[in-house]
Design an enzyme around this catalytic site. Structure first.
Site, PDB file in Angstrom:
ATOM      1  CG  HIS A  14      -2.160   0.857   1.207  1.00 44.44           C
ATOM      2  ND1 HIS A  14      -2.097   2.302   1.192  1.00 44.44           N
ATOM      3  CD2 HIS A  14      -3.240   0.681   0.762  1.00 44.44           C
ATOM      4  CE1 HIS A  14      -3.266   2.822   1.011  1.00 44.44           C
ATOM      5  NE2 HIS A  14      -4.079   1.764   0.780  1.00 44.44           N
ATOM      6  CG  ASP A  70      -8.484  -4.184  -3.059  1.00 44.20           C
ATOM      7  OD1 ASP A  70      -9.658  -3.863  -3.053  1.00 44.20           O
ATOM      8  OD2 ASP A  70      -7.737  -3.245  -3.789  1.00 44.20           O
TER       9      ASP A  70
HETATM   10  N1  ACO Z   1       3.757  -7.979  -4.205  1.00 47.83           N
HETATM   11  C1  ACO Z   1       5.142  -7.909  -4.390  1.00 47.83           C
HETATM   12  N2  ACO Z   1       6.072  -6.954  -4.085  1.00 47.83           N
HETATM   13  C2  ACO Z   1       5.460  -5.615  -3.826  1.00 47.83           C
HETATM   14  C3  ACO Z   1       3.907  -5.501  -3.782  1.00 47.83           C
HETATM   15  C4  ACO Z   1       3.304  -6.555  -3.798  1.00 47.83           C
HETATM   16  N3  ACO Z   1       2.063  -6.672  -3.814  1.00 47.83           N
HETATM   17  N4  ACO Z   1       3.754  -4.322  -3.687  1.00 47.83           N
HETATM   18  C5  ACO Z   1       5.109  -3.679  -3.556  1.00 47.83           C
HETATM   19  N5  ACO Z   1       5.974  -4.538  -3.632  1.00 47.83           N
HETATM   20  C6  ACO Z   1       7.470  -4.064  -3.849  1.00 47.83           C
HETATM   21  C7  ACO Z   1       7.632  -3.547  -5.142  1.00 47.83           C
HETATM   22  O1  ACO Z   1       7.985  -4.682  -6.195  1.00 47.83           O
HETATM   23  C8  ACO Z   1       8.872  -2.573  -4.919  1.00 47.83           C
HETATM   24  O2  ACO Z   1       9.979  -3.545  -4.802  1.00 47.83           O
HETATM   25  P1  ACO Z   1      11.486  -2.924  -5.327  1.00 47.83           P
HETATM   26  O3  ACO Z   1      11.838  -1.672  -4.420  1.00 47.83           O
HETATM   27  O4  ACO Z   1      12.228  -4.187  -5.243  1.00 47.83           O
HETATM   28  O5  ACO Z   1      11.321  -2.416  -6.760  1.00 47.83           O
HETATM   29  C9  ACO Z   1       8.774  -2.009  -3.717  1.00 47.83           C
HETATM   30  O6  ACO Z   1       7.588  -3.121  -2.891  1.00 47.83           O
HETATM   31  C10 ACO Z   1       7.980  -0.898  -3.676  1.00 47.83           C
HETATM   32  O7  ACO Z   1       6.574  -0.816  -4.341  1.00 47.83           O
HETATM   33  P2  ACO Z   1       5.925   0.368  -5.430  1.00 47.83           P
HETATM   34  O8  ACO Z   1       4.923  -0.345  -6.267  1.00 47.83           O
HETATM   35  O9  ACO Z   1       6.922   1.102  -5.811  1.00 47.83           O
HETATM   36  O10 ACO Z   1       5.125   1.118  -4.258  1.00 47.83           O
HETATM   37  P3  ACO Z   1       4.207   2.097  -4.178  1.00 47.83           P
HETATM   38  O11 ACO Z   1       3.860   2.403  -2.758  1.00 47.83           O
HETATM   39  O12 ACO Z   1       4.056   2.913  -5.560  1.00 47.83           O
HETATM   40  O13 ACO Z   1       2.753   1.126  -4.504  1.00 47.83           O
HETATM   41  C11 ACO Z   1       1.107  -0.361  -4.545  1.00 47.83           C
HETATM   42  C12 ACO Z   1       2.012   0.774  -3.953  1.00 47.83           C
HETATM   43  C13 ACO Z   1       0.730   0.304  -6.031  1.00 47.83           C
HETATM   44  C14 ACO Z   1      -0.390  -0.471  -3.732  1.00 47.83           C
HETATM   45  C15 ACO Z   1       1.811  -1.689  -4.540  1.00 47.83           C
HETATM   46  O14 ACO Z   1       1.823  -2.185  -3.347  1.00 47.83           O
HETATM   47  C16 ACO Z   1       0.984  -2.612  -5.466  1.00 47.83           C
HETATM   48  O15 ACO Z   1       1.204  -2.648  -6.542  1.00 47.83           O
HETATM   49  N6  ACO Z   1       0.338  -3.752  -4.953  1.00 47.83           N
HETATM   50  C17 ACO Z   1      -0.337  -4.833  -5.450  1.00 47.83           C
HETATM   51  C18 ACO Z   1      -1.814  -4.044  -6.214  1.00 47.83           C
HETATM   52  C19 ACO Z   1      -2.626  -3.950  -4.812  1.00 47.83           C
HETATM   53  O16 ACO Z   1      -3.081  -4.823  -3.897  1.00 47.83           O
HETATM   54  N7  ACO Z   1      -3.330  -2.803  -4.809  1.00 47.83           N
HETATM   55  C20 ACO Z   1      -4.438  -2.307  -3.814  1.00 47.83           C
HETATM   56  C21 ACO Z   1      -4.059  -1.090  -3.096  1.00 47.83           C
HETATM   57  S1  ACO Z   1      -5.258  -0.744  -2.072  1.00 47.83           S
HETATM   58  C22 ACO Z   1      -6.434   0.091  -2.862  1.00 47.83           C
HETATM   59  O17 ACO Z   1      -6.064   0.970  -3.645  1.00 47.83           O
HETATM   60  C23 ACO Z   1      -7.717   0.026  -2.417  1.00 47.83           C
END
Ligand code: ACO
Length: 382
Positions: free
Chosen positions: A265, A319
């Protein structure tokens, strides 16, 4: 990372930017706390209703009995959708994505509201009531249409959650089903300046109208990095198939650097408190229905993720367990995100009304990284 550009800050993804002031929801991402107007989300999920929570978010306090009854009656008087809109929905392709259908129909509500462009607080409250009351009817009407079934009239004797299930299934829901959906609606009603709420604020800040703002917000919500993740969770569970396959599948995804839907998140670096509540709730629901498979698979995924990436602040978000809850309610996969939209309509409209109390056009700059002083080359010389 933030970079100072002549006193302006480039903040990719706006992760470190405070874009609005709000009295609606408070999020402490480090300690995993979510409050609506100061009341803990867990307490609201246990004690409140979606209608009462809506009053709280829109008015900054809980209603008394009379105020609650007035709001409930106002919603029930607006459950129906205009006949012209039903006709329009019947023209939608039956294979269309429900979120596209919802976005189109919400935008079309403006065509049926003579106050669509009246931007005063009373008119905007009336439009907010209509939007919250009619969104469930739109989702249900499109689902019935695509299945070739008769569209069912709303039942104004029912609350919003029960009425939605009635219009969707043509059967009165059990108390357990209504309560489960009502809780999900409460948990999803608001969440600070998330991507879709921010989208709605950008639109309303131009002094556009509530319907345009809501249609834009729906567009933002459907993305898989935002509200679309609940569908992604269910697809993943479906793909994995069995509890015995979970370890290998999740480890493979992590090795491939795939994101696990329903985890991580932008704000929470602890467990999302909505996920904590939903996990317990879903377990009860699964035990009631005798279908524990999805719950057990989800639990195992959570254990592996905790072990592998928990130290990096990647935990289940709202979610993750809402997918299992919706599935237990018999909802189809592509209705998960529309259901999120039904709930979040409260937050979107509330934030837009708040924005208009002290509006300023939202218009950030951009960091131009292209070339300068490029001579114009005539067409025949390119
Ligand atoms: N699974 C595995 N790795 C993850 C996940 C995940 N769900 N989420 C983040 N990471 C890792 C990324 O790969 C990244 O790793 P790195 O630094 O080695 O490249 C690091 O954590 C940071 O991730 P970002 O995507 O840059 O973080 P950000 O704060 O931008 O993203 C987000 C948040 C978009 C929600 C992300 O966690 C994600 O894509 N999750 C999966 C989709 C999801 O569940 N979305 C719902 C969010 S809640 C809502 O909107 C109601």
């Amino acid at each position: 990372m933030s970079v100072n550009l002549d006193e302006k800050i480039f903040d990719k993804g706006l992760a470190n930017t405070i874009a609005a002031e709000s009295k609606m929801s408070y999020i402490d991402g480090v300690n995993g706390i979510l409050e609506y107007v100061g009341i803990d989300i867990d307490s609201l999920a246990r004690n409140s209703t979606f209608e009462e929570t809506t009053f709280l978010l829109w008015n900054g306090r809980l209603p008394n009995e009379q105020e609650l009854a007035t709001l409930v009656a106002a919603f029930r008087a607006e459950y129906h959708i205009p006949a012209g809109l039903i006709d329009l929905i019947k023209t939608f392709p039956t294979d269309a994505a429900p979120m596209h259908a919802l976005q189109t129909a919400v935008a079309a509500l403006a065509l049926h509201d003579s106050e669509a462009d009246v931007n005063d607080p009373d008119a905007n409250l009336r439009k907010s009531i209509k939007l919250v009351a009619k969104t469930p009817a739109i989702v249900a009407a499109f689902d019935r249409h695509r299945k070739g079934k008769e569209i069912i009239d709303p039942d104004p004797s029912l609350d919003i959650a029960s009425n939605f299930l009635w219009m969707l299934n043509g059967e009165k829901p059990t108390d357990t089903m209504s309560k489960a959906l009502d809780v999900c609606l409460i948990l999803h009603a608001d969440h600070g300046t998330n991507a879709s709420t921010f989208t709605s604020l950008v639109v309303i800040s131009t002094l556009s109208d509530m319907y345009s703002s809501m249609a834009a917000a729906i567009g933002a919500l459907r993305g898989p990095l935002h509200g679309g993740a609940n569908e992604g969770v269910m697809r993943m569970l479906d793909e994995i198939g069995e509890l015995d396959n979970v370890d290998a599948a999740i480890n493979q995804k992590l090795a491939d650097k795939d994101k696990i839907m329903g985890f991580g998140h932008r704000v929470y670096k602890a467990v999302d408190p909505r996920a904590t509540y939903l996990k317990t709730f879903t377990k009860g629901l699964a035990e009631d229905t005798g279908n524990l498979k999805l719950y057990e698979m989800s639990s195992r995924i959570e254990e592996i993720m905790n072990e592998k990436v928990g130290s990096r602040g990647i935990y289940p978000n709202v979610d993750f367990y809402s997918a299992t809850t919706y599935f237990s309610l018999g909802l189809e996969l592509d209705l998960f995100t529309p259901l999120f939209a039904i709930a979040r309509m409260v937050g979107w409209t509330g934030h837009c009304m708040e924005q208009l109390e002290d509006n300023k056009l939202i218009r950030p700059g951009s960091n131009y990284v292209g070339p300068h002083e490029v001579p114009y080359a005539p067409l025949d010389q390119r």
